[in-house]
Design a protein around this motif. Sequence first.
Motif, short mmCIF file in Angstrom:
data_model
loop_
_atom_site.label_atom_id
_atom_site.label_comp_id
_atom_site.label_asym_id
_atom_site.label_seq_id
_atom_site.Cartn_x
_atom_site.Cartn_y
_atom_site.Cartn_z
N PRO A 1 -4.40 -84.58 -26.18
CA PRO A 1 -3.22 -83.79 -26.64
C PRO A 1 -2.29 -84.73 -27.88
O PRO A 1 -2.15 -83.94 -28.81
N TRP B 1 -8.60 -84.65 -41.66
CA TRP B 1 -9.02 -85.40 -40.39
C TRP B 1 -9.22 -86.97 -40.80
O TRP B 1 -8.93 -87.76 -39.52
N SER C 1 -9.47 -82.29 -26.66
CA SER C 1 -9.22 -83.44 -27.28
C SER C 1 -7.91 -84.06 -26.82
O SER C 1 -7.24 -83.25 -26.12
N GLU D 1 -15.08 -80.66 -36.41
CA GLU D 1 -14.21 -81.14 -37.37
C GLU D 1 -15.20 -82.08 -38.52
O GLU D 1 -14.61 -82.21 -39.37
N ILE E 1 -1.69 -83.73 -35.70
CA ILE E 1 -1.83 -82.86 -36.89
C ILE E 1 -0.49 -82.15 -37.13
O ILE E 1 -0.17 -82.06 -38.45
N ARG E 2 0.29 -81.78 -36.34
CA ARG E 2 1.57 -81.01 -36.57
C ARG E 2 2.34 -82.19 -37.25
O ARG E 2 3.13 -81.60 -38.27
N VAL F 1 -5.68 -87.85 -39.50
CA VAL F 1 -5.47 -87.92 -38.04
C VAL F 1 -6.20 -89.09 -37.48
O VAL F 1 -5.49 -89.81 -36.67
N ASN G 1 -3.76 -83.04 -31.52
CA ASN G 1 -3.15 -81.54 -32.26
C ASN G 1 -1.72 -82.15 -32.59
O ASN G 1 -1.10 -81.63 -33.50
N GLU G 2 -0.97 -82.93 -31.55
CA GLU G 2 0.45 -83.37 -32.14
C GLU G 2 0.45 -84.26 -33.37
O GLU G 2 1.39 -83.63 -34.19
#
Length: 387
Positions: free
Chosen positions: A42, A282, A40, A245, A48-49, A285, A45-46
Amino acid sequence: ALGANRSCIRELFEYGRQRAAVVGAENVFDYSLGNPSIPSPPEVNETIRQILEDTDSLTLHGYTTAVGDLATRKAIADDLNARYGTDILPGELFIGCGAAPELCAVLKAVTTPGSKVLALAPYFPEYKPFAESAGAVFEVVPPDVPSFQIPFDALETLLTKDVNAIIVNSPNNPAGTVYTVDTLKKLSALLTEKSAEFGHPIYIIADEPYRELCYDGITAPFIPTIYQNTVVCYSYSKSLSLPGERIGYIYVPRQAENGEDLYLAVAGAARAAGHVCAPSLWQKVIARCTHLRPDLCAYDKNRRALYDGLVAAGYEVAKPDGAFYLFVKAPGGDANAFSEFAKTKDVLLVPGDGFGCPGWFRLCYCVSYDQIIRSLPVFAQMIQEYK
Ligand code: PLP
């Protein structure tokens, strides 16, 4: 009965795992399953954090509105409007758990028991159980080999009064075909004419998990801008490499015939199947990531290497404009027999019969480049031995 028909693709994939345990994963050339091989972006994931930091736990993990968070639907609508010049409203979007359950809901909504759904071969094999579980009759428009474009004469013959919908999958799994604007305009004209003749709409169900996966500067047209009775089933499984997901959306245009009722019917069908409130994290996101597009360099490199290598070895291959599949004519004409033969070389390829296109087989090139390069001599040897 439901357990009797297993997915041939999944069976091959499981077989590959068993073989890998015996001979080593690097010695199995597994081209069976369309599992993305690029990570995916980057930013996913960033994001999500960030969400874990700035969203309280109850909101994060709580139920959202059944049709999906308003913020998510608004972000998707804004992105589509910016890209396609449309005026989509959040109220026309339903956030779903990927294209598969979305297709099931839409098929249920646009059909009545016994009415017909058409698919253009080659087609994704799951359409048949999806349509049949909606109570519809599934009919296949035979493939136009080797162009894999729409065979309009055959389609017209099958467009009878009891047809409620046709599934259009562009870019196509398994042939990689991307229909042009002209082709889609021709389809639109035919469906408009037949809808008027029959006195009811024939909907296009646009199955679009691969919309973002096009090569050589080609883009996939957004079908609702060409034919208003189009319902879109979109998925982030392939475009953002998130197949596990389970996140995507359905777009039901308010301009479609009975559009508002149709939206309610889609939501109702999803509800009846227990498919509401897609994963909350999700949804959040996606609300922040609608602008992301995949970096297709790796797939494109694989596509070129595999296509060129197979053609050089003597295979007939459909040149794909999109998705991440190569459709290849089976030496000897029997794709099942060739697939069994290939298994003896630990090469896993999916016969086209399940896609409504016997005599051809599918290779998923969402694998490592290394696998492609190491498998080419095996493909070359196989065609020679098979002769
Ligand atoms: N439609 C097509 C043509 C596919 O190839 C796939 C998955 O491979 C799906 C639908 C289902 O996708 P999802 O993971 O979004 O359910």
